[in-house]
Design a protein around this motif. Sequence first.
Motif, PDB file in Angstrom:
ATOM      1  N   TYR A   1      -5.725  -2.748 -12.642  1.00  0.00           N
ATOM      2  CA  TYR A   1      -5.034  -2.092 -11.756  1.00  0.00           C
ATOM      3  C   TYR A   1      -5.233  -0.445 -12.267  1.00  0.00           C
ATOM      4  O   TYR A   1      -4.884   0.013 -13.249  1.00  0.00           O
ATOM      5  CB  TYR A   1      -3.704  -1.876 -11.533  1.00  0.00           C
ATOM      6  CG  TYR A   1      -2.905  -1.326 -10.429  1.00  0.00           C
ATOM      7  CD1 TYR A   1      -3.267  -1.598  -9.232  1.00  0.00           C
ATOM      8  CD2 TYR A   1      -2.209  -0.222 -10.645  1.00  0.00           C
ATOM      9  CE1 TYR A   1      -2.528  -0.902  -7.854  1.00  0.00           C
ATOM     10  CE2 TYR A   1      -1.556   0.554  -9.782  1.00  0.00           C
ATOM     11  CZ  TYR A   1      -2.074   0.276  -8.328  1.00  0.00           C
ATOM     12  OH  TYR A   1      -1.361   0.976  -7.122  1.00  0.00           O
ATOM     13  N   ARG A   2      -6.112   0.210 -11.431  1.00  0.00           N
ATOM     14  CA  ARG A   2      -6.650   1.433 -11.948  1.00  0.00           C
ATOM     15  C   ARG A   2      -7.251   1.489 -13.362  1.00  0.00           C
ATOM     16  O   ARG A   2      -6.974   2.427 -13.992  1.00  0.00           O
ATOM     17  CB  ARG A   2      -5.565   2.725 -11.755  1.00  0.00           C
ATOM     18  CG  ARG A   2      -5.122   2.682 -10.254  1.00  0.00           C
ATOM     19  CD  ARG A   2      -4.034   3.627 -10.023  1.00  0.00           C
ATOM     20  NE  ARG A   2      -3.918   4.117  -8.602  1.00  0.00           N
ATOM     21  CZ  ARG A   2      -3.141   4.782  -8.235  1.00  0.00           C
ATOM     22  NH1 ARG A   2      -2.033   5.197  -9.001  1.00  0.00           N
ATOM     23  NH2 ARG A   2      -3.063   4.907  -6.912  1.00  0.00           N
ATOM     24  N   GLY A   3      -8.009   0.532 -13.728  1.00  0.00           N
ATOM     25  CA  GLY A   3      -8.527   0.611 -15.132  1.00  0.00           C
ATOM     26  C   GLY A   3      -7.772  -0.175 -16.276  1.00  0.00           C
ATOM     27  O   GLY A   3      -8.157  -0.509 -17.331  1.00  0.00           O
ATOM     28  N   THR A   4      -6.510  -0.583 -15.753  1.00  0.00           N
ATOM     29  CA  THR A   4      -5.566  -1.151 -16.720  1.00  0.00           C
ATOM     30  C   THR A   4      -5.476  -2.617 -16.473  1.00  0.00           C
ATOM     31  O   THR A   4      -5.117  -2.895 -15.321  1.00  0.00           O
ATOM     32  CB  THR A   4      -4.134  -0.311 -16.866  1.00  0.00           C
ATOM     33  OG1 THR A   4      -4.578   1.155 -17.329  1.00  0.00           O
ATOM     34  CG2 THR A   4      -3.425  -0.915 -17.978  1.00  0.00           C
TER      35      THR A   4
ATOM     36  N   LYS B   1      -6.240  -1.265  -4.630  1.00  0.00           N
ATOM     37  CA  LYS B   1      -6.779  -0.969  -6.065  1.00  0.00           C
ATOM     38  C   LYS B   1      -6.596  -1.551  -7.096  1.00  0.00           C
ATOM     39  O   LYS B   1      -6.897  -1.243  -8.283  1.00  0.00           O
ATOM     40  CB  LYS B   1      -5.987   0.395  -6.173  1.00  0.00           C
ATOM     41  CG  LYS B   1      -5.900   1.644  -5.193  1.00  0.00           C
ATOM     42  CD  LYS B   1      -5.228   2.855  -5.323  1.00  0.00           C
ATOM     43  CE  LYS B   1      -5.376   3.833  -4.218  1.00  0.00           C
ATOM     44  NZ  LYS B   1      -4.282   5.049  -4.532  1.00  0.00           N
ATOM     45  N   CYS B   2      -6.695  -2.714  -6.850  1.00  0.00           N
ATOM     46  CA  CYS B   2      -6.663  -4.086  -7.981  1.00  0.00           C
ATOM     47  C   CYS B   2      -7.910  -4.340  -7.842  1.00  0.00           C
ATOM     48  O   CYS B   2      -8.984  -4.783  -6.878  1.00  0.00           O
ATOM     49  CB  CYS B   2      -5.867  -5.152  -7.645  1.00  0.00           C
ATOM     50  SG  CYS B   2      -4.114  -4.882  -7.678  1.00  0.00           S
ATOM     51  N   ASP B   3      -8.633  -4.497  -9.198  1.00  0.00           N
ATOM     52  CA  ASP B   3     -10.037  -5.121  -9.469  1.00  0.00           C
ATOM     53  C   ASP B   3      -9.871  -6.645  -9.781  1.00  0.00           C
ATOM     54  O   ASP B   3      -9.154  -6.728 -10.805  1.00  0.00           O
ATOM     55  CB  ASP B   3     -10.657  -4.356 -10.457  1.00  0.00           C
ATOM     56  CG  ASP B   3     -11.075  -2.847 -10.108  1.00  0.00           C
ATOM     57  OD1 ASP B   3     -11.274  -2.697  -8.892  1.00  0.00           O
ATOM     58  OD2 ASP B   3     -10.646  -1.997 -10.895  1.00  0.00           O
TER      59      ASP B   3
ATOM     60  N   LEU C   1       2.249  -2.496  -6.490  1.00  0.00           N
ATOM     61  CA  LEU C   1       0.869  -2.303  -7.063  1.00  0.00           C
ATOM     62  C   LEU C   1       0.016  -2.246  -5.570  1.00  0.00           C
ATOM     63  O   LEU C   1       0.512  -3.187  -4.653  1.00  0.00           O
ATOM     64  CB  LEU C   1       0.297  -3.185  -7.579  1.00  0.00           C
ATOM     65  CG  LEU C   1       0.800  -3.626  -9.043  1.00  0.00           C
ATOM     66  CD1 LEU C   1       0.160  -4.454  -9.738  1.00  0.00           C
ATOM     67  CD2 LEU C   1       0.723  -2.106 -10.073  1.00  0.00           C
ATOM     68  N   ASP C   2      -0.733  -1.260  -5.427  1.00  0.00           N
ATOM     69  CA  ASP C   2      -1.529  -1.164  -4.154  1.00  0.00           C
ATOM     70  C   ASP C   2      -2.794  -2.167  -4.465  1.00  0.00           C
ATOM     71  O   ASP C   2      -3.412  -2.232  -5.173  1.00  0.00           O
ATOM     72  CB  ASP C   2      -1.976   0.327  -3.868  1.00  0.00           C
ATOM     73  CG  ASP C   2      -3.064   0.393  -2.857  1.00  0.00           C
ATOM     74  OD1 ASP C   2      -3.547  -0.639  -2.065  1.00  0.00           O
ATOM     75  OD2 ASP C   2      -3.358   1.607  -2.165  1.00  0.00           O
TER      76      ASP C   2
ATOM     77  N   ARG D   1       0.812  -1.214  -0.034  1.00  0.00           N
ATOM     78  CA  ARG D   1       0.023   0.004   0.050  1.00  0.00           C
ATOM     79  C   ARG D   1       0.692   1.336  -0.022  1.00  0.00           C
ATOM     80  O   ARG D   1       0.304   2.375  -0.134  1.00  0.00           O
ATOM     81  CB  ARG D   1      -0.891  -0.075   1.109  1.00  0.00           C
ATOM     82  CG  ARG D   1      -1.907  -1.137   1.345  1.00  0.00           C
ATOM     83  CD  ARG D   1      -3.183  -0.915   1.791  1.00  0.00           C
ATOM     84  NE  ARG D   1      -3.822   0.239   1.100  1.00  0.00           N
ATOM     85  CZ  ARG D   1      -4.728   1.079   1.729  1.00  0.00           C
ATOM     86  NH1 ARG D   1      -5.015   1.185   2.982  1.00  0.00           N
ATOM     87  NH2 ARG D   1      -5.307   1.977   0.904  1.00  0.00           N
TER      88      ARG D   1
END
Length: 295
Positions: free
Chosen positions: A50-53, A36-38, A32-33, A8
């Motif tokens: 990750y942030r949409g990417t 914030k991973c989907d 990578l946080d 984080r």
Amino acid sequence: MHIVVLSRNAKLYSTSRLVEAIEDDGHIATVLDHLKCDIISEQDNPCILYRGTKVTGVDAVIPRIGSSVTFYGSAVVRQFEMMKVFSTVESQALVRSRDKLRSLQILARSGVGMPKTVFTNDSTEVRKIIELVGGPPLIVKLLEGTQGVGVILAPTYQAAESIIQAFHSMETRVIVQEYIEEAKGEDIRAFVVDGKVVGAMKRKGKEGEFRSNLHRGGSGTLIELSAEERKTALIAAEAMGVSVAGVDLLQSRRGPLALEVNSSPGLQGIEAATGKNIAGEIVEFIKCSINSPRS
């Protein structure tokens, strides 16, 4: 290789040292946080955004998952595993190590020495619980506590009864544990990587403090483990299935006693005490595991 550190905060000592060790060995490091991973679940196509990417081209991950976000953090690690990405700490081992009661049960089954410990939901037999761990002084621990938070020394029967009953009245889960007086507020942190102890330090609490955690102001100094201490640390880490672990031990009259297996051990204290490149040992573990995958 492309190695991702799940953390984080990229500025934390452990995270920055891992990035440094990865890059010094000629690899690509990304932080990578994990929050914030989907996680995208699709038949035969697990992936992470990750942030949409979309996250691609990752060879290994090093989880640095805080205890307060174990559920989501371990889910992210599990998703990387589904994507055939190597993890230095497997998702299931991470979850297992964060459950204090389950960890104690696993350690007890492994045959390592441990302080006597009692867990109960019933506050009507508090005096019996106290007697089962040898009477006061004793330790009361929150099952969800970390870094020494939620660890209380009860010096008398009255204090122990009051503390246990107070926690029970709030429906807070605690364990009651034998106090090892001869340890004198000191413990050992053995750092295990891939079945080897790569460094060890003795931790001592600050003046008037029975907890030896470095986060509580304790200090760490280099120590040479005895053969029995080394064996206990390795058995404990293996029993928990944690390949990169900080194993905490107490020195007692009856031999080394395992307290905990930490699946996200900090690097600052152990590297300072030992002068060793522990972060580099973790990178070497990744290289060996990927180049020689285990059956």
